[in-house]
Structures are given as structure tokens and as C-alpha cells.
Design an enzyme around this catalytic site. Sequence first.
Site, PDB file in Angstrom:
ATOM      1  N   ALA A 122      -4.643   7.881  21.236  1.00 32.26           N
ATOM      2  CA  ALA A 122      -3.965   7.713  22.461  1.00 32.26           C
ATOM      3  C   ALA A 122      -4.314   9.067  23.043  1.00 32.26           C
ATOM      4  O   ALA A 122      -3.875   9.312  24.428  1.00 32.26           O
ATOM      5  CB  ALA A 122      -2.983   7.408  23.000  1.00 32.26           C
ATOM      6  N   ASP A 180       0.525  -1.174   0.490  1.00 32.79           N
ATOM      7  CA  ASP A 180       0.074   0.057  -0.157  1.00 32.79           C
ATOM      8  C   ASP A 180       0.760   0.881  -0.064  1.00 32.79           C
ATOM      9  O   ASP A 180       0.893   2.357   0.132  1.00 32.79           O
ATOM     10  CB  ASP A 180      -0.811   0.491   1.086  1.00 32.79           C
ATOM     11  CG  ASP A 180      -2.322  -0.820   1.159  1.00 32.79           C
ATOM     12  OD1 ASP A 180      -2.414  -1.525  -0.634  1.00 32.79           O
ATOM     13  OD2 ASP A 180      -3.260  -0.802   2.366  1.00 32.79           O
ATOM     14  N   ASN A 200      -3.611   8.392   2.194  1.00 33.84           N
ATOM     15  CA  ASN A 200      -4.229   7.924   3.579  1.00 33.84           C
ATOM     16  C   ASN A 200      -4.537   9.299   5.057  1.00 33.84           C
ATOM     17  O   ASN A 200      -5.732   9.559   5.611  1.00 33.84           O
ATOM     18  CB  ASN A 200      -2.996   6.625   3.904  1.00 33.84           C
ATOM     19  CG  ASN A 200      -3.264   5.948   3.854  1.00 33.84           C
ATOM     20  OD1 ASN A 200      -5.074   5.533   3.078  1.00 33.84           O
ATOM     21  ND2 ASN A 200      -2.824   4.682   4.244  1.00 33.84           N
ATOM     22  N   ASP A 201      -3.693   9.937   4.883  1.00 38.64           N
ATOM     23  CA  ASP A 201      -3.421  10.466   6.253  1.00 38.64           C
ATOM     24  C   ASP A 201      -2.725  11.906   6.843  1.00 38.64           C
ATOM     25  O   ASP A 201      -1.862  11.892   6.257  1.00 38.64           O
ATOM     26  CB  ASP A 201      -3.900  10.014   7.659  1.00 38.64           C
ATOM     27  CG  ASP A 201      -2.836   9.041   7.517  1.00 38.64           C
ATOM     28  OD1 ASP A 201      -1.886   9.391   7.453  1.00 38.64           O
ATOM     29  OD2 ASP A 201      -3.301   7.966   8.223  1.00 38.64           O
TER      30      ASP A 201
END
Length: 285
Positions: A204, A70, A139-140
Site C-alpha cells: 500500500a 508452510d 520467506n521474508d
Amino acid sequence: MTEIGAVGLVLHPRRDCAQVIGTMVDWAHSRDIKLFGVESEVERAQGAVSAIDAAELADRVDLLVSLGGDGTMLRAMRLGIPDQTPVLGVNLGKLGFLAEIDPPELSDALCAIDEHRYTTEPRSGLRAVTEGKNAVAFNDIALVRVPGNGMAAVRLHVEGHPFVSYSADAVVVATPTGSTAYSFSAGGPIISPRAEGLLITPVAPHSTFNRAVFLSSGEKLALEITGGQLGVEADGLLIGHVGEGTVIDIEVLPAAAQVVRLGRTTFYQRAQRKFGLSGFTSTTE
């Protein structure tokens, strides 16, 4: 896509691509199709693939073929942005979400594309802009705390108004494509790649509000750094560091990439295989 006259190869930097390169060379030779690749990658092709600068690759070819995982596919998609060059993903190694085929299927897939027996699936991207610099991701975009420099303290501004603040190890802004990557590992939802929008997920989180937020593609998003020294990553690649007071504008790039699909698997079938999910079957007593 018009008739294929040239194909660009995007290679994984470490995996053995010799066999699939050989398949590509034989197929291209039989159809008088030219093969190009990025200068730093095609030395492994031993002269069978013409070297070209990465910035010129998409402009010279009708199809990009990603040979890797990917990560390689995401890089090919970024290379194809200027001309929206279709990208075919060939999976070498672990199962990915973006790759369409495995190496044994390559010859048949190339013939199907050459004969126009395929579709393309649009994928949106993200552009992050700050202080005159910009980066593009499929993606990000992630704001990640630098060890020893406190939490990633980030305030989200939606449509020009403060909405919510996160204190976390990282804050990830993902496309629907990226919902199965970093965001998913942080507990974010899986989103259909046909959706258009922005998924913001804290990693988190230490703040009172610890839930992901999904915005439509038309809503303006800005990230204000309110504390900490943060690394900025685009598709996992570090692009720089930012500190308190920095504002990062995030823009959706609709249909910035075109992924070749041959109708062999769906996104949900790939997700089932990736996550080891069981299909549901009805039973009668």
C-alpha cells in the site's frame, strides 16, 4: 543424504497430527530408526517420540519431517540451517507451496527417501542484522508500520548508495521462496525458487515510486528507517521494533535449506493449484 538413522519431527502447534505421527512411528519401528521431536511439541506422541531441545534437533537427525503447513515448514527449515538437514514437508490442511506430499503419501515417501530415490532443492534464506541483533527468514523480512505511528518510511541503500525511498504500510524483502507469500499479496511478482536474489515490495505505497525491485544475491542491501515506528517481522514472527535512524543490513544466505523433492509436482503445478490457474492447451480448428 546418508542412510537414515534418526528422523526429527516438527509439528504444527494446533492441528491434529495423531494419524501421521502413527504412520511415522510404525515406519521408524520397522526400520529401527529413532524419532526425535521438540520437547514442547511431542507430548502428543505419548512417549513414541523422544523429546529433545530445538537447538539440538537438526544435529541429531538425518531428516526433518514437517507436519503442518508452510509456517511449520519454514520453522523446520530454520531449525535445519546449521547442518543443512533435508526437510520433507507433509501438508496438513490448506495447500502450501513448500510441502511435498499429503498424509496418504507419507509411507511411500519415507521409503523412497530411505532408498535414496529423491532429490533436494536448495532454498536461499535472508539474514537481517541491526544493532547487534539478527534474524533469519526463508520467506521474508517485513518492516511494518505500527498503527498510530505514521507510515513506514524506508530508504533502500544498494551497494552502499541510496537508491529509492518508500512510504508505505510495510516494506517486504522477500526471497524467491517468499515471492508467493506477503509480497505476492501486495502485488509483487512470482519468482522461480531457482532464482537467487532479493525482492523488495512496498505494501500500500504512498510514495511516488511504488514498484517492486529485484536485486541479485551478490548486491548489498541496507534499509534505513527515515520515519515511523516499525515492527520487524521474520517469516511473519515479530522480532522487535525499530525507529527513525535505524539501519538494517540484509544478507542472502544461498542454499541455506534443503527441501526434499520426490518429483511428483513442480513449483508451477503447485502455483496453479494454489491460485486456481488454468493450464493452457492448444487446439486446432
